[in-house]
Design a protein around this motif. Structure first.
Motif, short mmCIF file in Angstrom:
data_model
loop_
_atom_site.label_atom_id
_atom_site.label_comp_id
_atom_site.label_asym_id
_atom_site.label_seq_id
_atom_site.Cartn_x
_atom_site.Cartn_y
_atom_site.Cartn_z
N UNK A 1 -8.57 -1.46 -4.61
CA UNK A 1 -7.50 -0.83 -5.39
C UNK A 1 -7.00 0.45 -4.74
N UNK A 2 -7.91 1.23 -4.21
CA UNK A 2 -7.45 2.48 -3.60
C UNK A 2 -6.66 2.20 -2.32
N UNK A 3 -7.04 1.14 -1.59
CA UNK A 3 -6.28 0.81 -0.37
C UNK A 3 -4.85 0.37 -0.74
N UNK A 4 -4.72 -0.42 -1.80
CA UNK A 4 -3.38 -0.86 -2.24
C UNK A 4 -2.54 0.36 -2.64
N UNK A 5 -3.16 1.27 -3.37
CA UNK A 5 -2.44 2.47 -3.81
C UNK A 5 -1.98 3.31 -2.61
N UNK A 6 -2.89 3.47 -1.65
CA UNK A 6 -2.54 4.29 -0.48
C UNK A 6 -1.38 3.68 0.30
N UNK A 7 -1.31 2.34 0.28
CA UNK A 7 -0.27 1.66 1.06
C UNK A 7 1.05 1.54 0.28
N UNK A 8 1.07 2.06 -0.95
CA UNK A 8 2.25 1.82 -1.82
C UNK A 8 3.53 2.49 -1.30
N UNK A 9 3.39 3.53 -0.49
CA UNK A 9 4.58 4.24 -0.01
C UNK A 9 5.07 5.28 -1.02
N UNK A 10 4.48 5.29 -2.21
CA UNK A 10 4.87 6.25 -3.24
C UNK A 10 3.84 7.39 -3.24
N UNK A 11 4.32 8.62 -3.00
CA UNK A 11 3.39 9.74 -2.82
C UNK A 11 2.49 9.91 -4.04
N UNK A 12 3.07 9.78 -5.25
CA UNK A 12 2.26 9.98 -6.45
C UNK A 12 1.16 8.92 -6.57
N UNK A 13 1.58 7.65 -6.37
CA UNK A 13 0.59 6.57 -6.51
C UNK A 13 -0.49 6.68 -5.43
N UNK A 14 -0.09 7.00 -4.21
CA UNK A 14 -1.13 7.04 -3.17
C UNK A 14 -2.10 8.20 -3.39
N UNK A 15 -1.61 9.28 -4.01
CA UNK A 15 -2.57 10.36 -4.33
C UNK A 15 -3.62 9.92 -5.35
N UNK A 16 -3.25 8.97 -6.20
CA UNK A 16 -4.20 8.51 -7.24
C UNK A 16 -5.35 7.69 -6.65
N UNK A 17 -5.21 7.29 -5.37
CA UNK A 17 -6.28 6.52 -4.74
C UNK A 17 -7.60 7.30 -4.77
N UNK A 18 -7.49 8.62 -4.58
CA UNK A 18 -8.70 9.46 -4.60
C UNK A 18 -9.35 9.41 -5.99
N UNK A 19 -8.50 9.30 -7.03
CA UNK A 19 -9.06 9.22 -8.39
C UNK A 19 -9.84 7.93 -8.58
N UNK A 20 -9.29 6.82 -8.05
CA UNK A 20 -9.99 5.54 -8.18
C UNK A 20 -11.34 5.61 -7.46
N UNK A 21 -11.37 6.26 -6.31
CA UNK A 21 -12.65 6.38 -5.58
C UNK A 21 -13.66 7.20 -6.39
#
Ligand code: PEP
Ligand code: MG
Length: 548
Positions: free
Chosen positions: A111-131
């Motif tokens: 899930x965090x890899x998908x978020x990081x690859x989203x291209x959306x700055x807000x969503x990719x920052x949330x990857x750290x929250x999922x981790x």
């Protein structure tokens, strides 16, 4: 026998088994499991426990730092039960017939890899929250308490690197020494090891691998030597050094109760640096004459939520009371750079050492600062507390700090809560700007304390954490020494005292120079008090000179 070489950053010889520190959740194994329903139940229980923990954290955060700060934990609680995330775990367990830990770990990574690859700055920052959420779930699944160590005998702890928050959360009674692949002399983990009087070696490199886990080792925190499976002759040499150190320590005991005065009659305040009320035992055992630097941010680093006013008050009061009438200088929050805590939700910065840190955070996020100031003033009724502000560069910052102190005192007065009205206020001199503004700043405060770790970093534009810059990070540089002299002169001109609380204060080779400059106070790790007292009592204040 194998010898590894690192950099000794906290003296002492120790012998023990090597234990490799695993970050919780980092070493998850895949196992085949027959009863998948049981694994699903385990996940459900871990989810429930995680949500309960997060709700408590959110509530504490709301009380101490407002709704915005609580939002992080509320969002994490939602992530724990996020449908896609949970479905992914369940699918994995069924398809792969695997254990819950492995499924949770993979779902989090995917899930965090998908978020990081989203291209959306807000969503990719949330990857750290999922981790972060995944780590919490894994801890609860595995019954791991962050920082907990599953050992019966004390061990030599080895790691790739250790963040100050990780070091602080460990059970010290189980640690004989620290050894890390990375790190540097001026990192806060090295400073912490010295404060706790635990030997430490850093920068060992990748020769230090987990395949040595469980091996019997000697470590020498002075020379940086690590010896695994020592032969008889080497073991005897190391044991001899260990015995000699013990004897030297015993000899120094005779200096307890003696004055800190030079042969030509100059008195010096010999204080200690601490990071928690637990360090007071070491201060008293080594006869420290006060606390020159209580790094209050370590209370924040050791916690997973904003410490409340009451929690802080209890910590400051414990130190103030234990020190009787002796001065206890408590530095206000110095978070930032290498001292990071997730719940502050600080933005990533290109240059964190020059970013939003220390007093800047306090002035930007007043609620946090006010909570701390209230706790400090309340503690002032129980001893001789002084308050010190870090990373000052400008007069207006000190004026703002003073204004907030006045407001807090007015509040406490109105509430009938006791405090010391004339609590001393001081600042750290650790930026070149503060040195150059020292005459003006001296008119606003009761004392200066020089933070030579940061002052060297900023004077020489040289990262204090970077081991490969060691040659360039020269705390003896004439620019640093001249800055100290300028600070001492400005302080004395305004009739206030000046001390040093950076690591340089314990440098015996500079002691005569410091005394000649008129330095009034030296604040060092508790274990270094008696060696420094011995040096003070056998030295004369020389004439100050700087040779480039
Ligand atoms: C310093 O900078 O010298 C200092 C004492 O503070 P810290 O090491 O915590 O930054
Ligand atoms: Mg500093």
């Amino acid at each position: 026998m194998i010898t590894l070489q690192g950099k000794g950053v906290s003296k002492g010889v120790e012998r023990g088994r090597l234990y490799f520190f695993q970050r919780a959740g980092a070493a998850v194994e895949k196992k085949s499991v027959a009863d998948i329903e049981k694994e699903k139940e385990r996940v459900a229980k871990a989810q429930q426990k995680s949500v309960e923990q997060l709700e408590i954290l959110a509530e504490k955060c709301r009380e101490d730092a407002g709704d915005d700060a609580a939002l992080l934990f509320e969002t994490h609680a939602m992530f724990v039960e996020d449908e896609d995330y949970v479905d992914r775990m369940m699918e994995m367990m069924e398809k792969e017939q695997c254990n819950a830990e492995y499924a949770v770990f993979c779902a989090g990574e995917e899930m965090s890899a998908v978020m990081e690859a989203s291209g959306d700055a807000y969503i990719s920052e949330r990857a750290a929250d999922i981790r972060d959420v995944t780590r919490r779930l894994l801890n609860n699944l595995m019954g791991i308490e962050e920082g907990g160590m599953d050992v019966e005998e004390p061990v030599i702890l080895a790691a790739d690197d250790l963040a100050p928050s990780e070091t602080l959360q460990m059970d010290k009674s189980k640690i004989l020494g620290f050894i890390t692949q990375k790190g540097s002399d001026n990192s806060h983990t090295a400073i912490l090891a010295r404060t706790m009087g635990i030997p430490a070696i850093c920068a060992v490199g990748d020769k230090l691998t987990a395949c040595y886990a469980g091996t019997e080792a000697f470590m020498d925190g002075e020379t940086g030597e690590i010896i695994l499976d020592a032969d008889r002759e080497t073991a005897e040499r190391m044991e001899q050094k260990r015995r000699k150190q013990k004897e030297d320590r015993e000899l120094l005991q005779a200096l307890k109760g003696q004055e800190d005065v030079t042969l030509d009659g100059r008195h010096v305040k010999l204080y200690c640096n601490i990071g928690s009320p637990d360090d007071i035992d070491m201060v008293l055992a080594n006869d420290g004459q006060g606390i020159g630097l209580f790094r209050s941010e370590f209370l924040y680093l050791a916690s997973d939520h904003y410490p409340s006013e009451e929690e802080q008050f209890q910590a400051y009061k414990a130190v103030a009371s234990a020190m009787g009438g002796k001065r206890v200088i408590i530095r206000t929050l110095d978070i930032g750079a290498d001292k990071k805590v997730d719940y502050f939700q600080l933005e990533e910065e290109e240059n964190p050492a020059m970013g939003l840190r220390a007093i800047r955070i306090c002035l930007e996020r007043e609620e946090i600062f006010r909570t701390q100031l209230r706790a400090l003033y309340r503690a002032s009724a129980y001893g001789k507390v002084a308050i010190m502000f870090p990373m000052i560069t400008s007069v207006w910052e000190v004026e703002e700090c003073r204004k907030l102190c006045d407001e807090v005192m007015a509040e406490l007065l109105a509430e009938g809560i006791p405090f010391q009205k004339d609590t001393e206020l001081g600042i750290m001199i650790e930026t070149p700007a503060a040195v150059w503004m020292a005459e003006e700043l001296a008119k606003l405060v009761d004392f200066f304390s020089v933070g030579t770790n940061d002052l060297t970093q900023y004077m020489l534009a040289c990262d204090r954490q970077a081991n490969h810059l060691e040659r360039f990070f020269d705390a003896h540089h004439p620019a640093v020494l001249r800055a100290l002299k300028m600070t001492a002169d400005a302080a004395h001109k305004a009739g206030i005292w000046m001390g040093i609380c950076g690591e340089l204060a314990a440098d015996l080779s500079l002691l005569p120079t410091f005394l000649a400059m008129g330095v009034d106070e030296l604040s060092v790790s508790p274990a270094l008090v008696l060696p420094l007292r011995a040096a003070i009592r056998s030295c004369r204040a020389e004439t100050f000179s700087v040779t480039p």
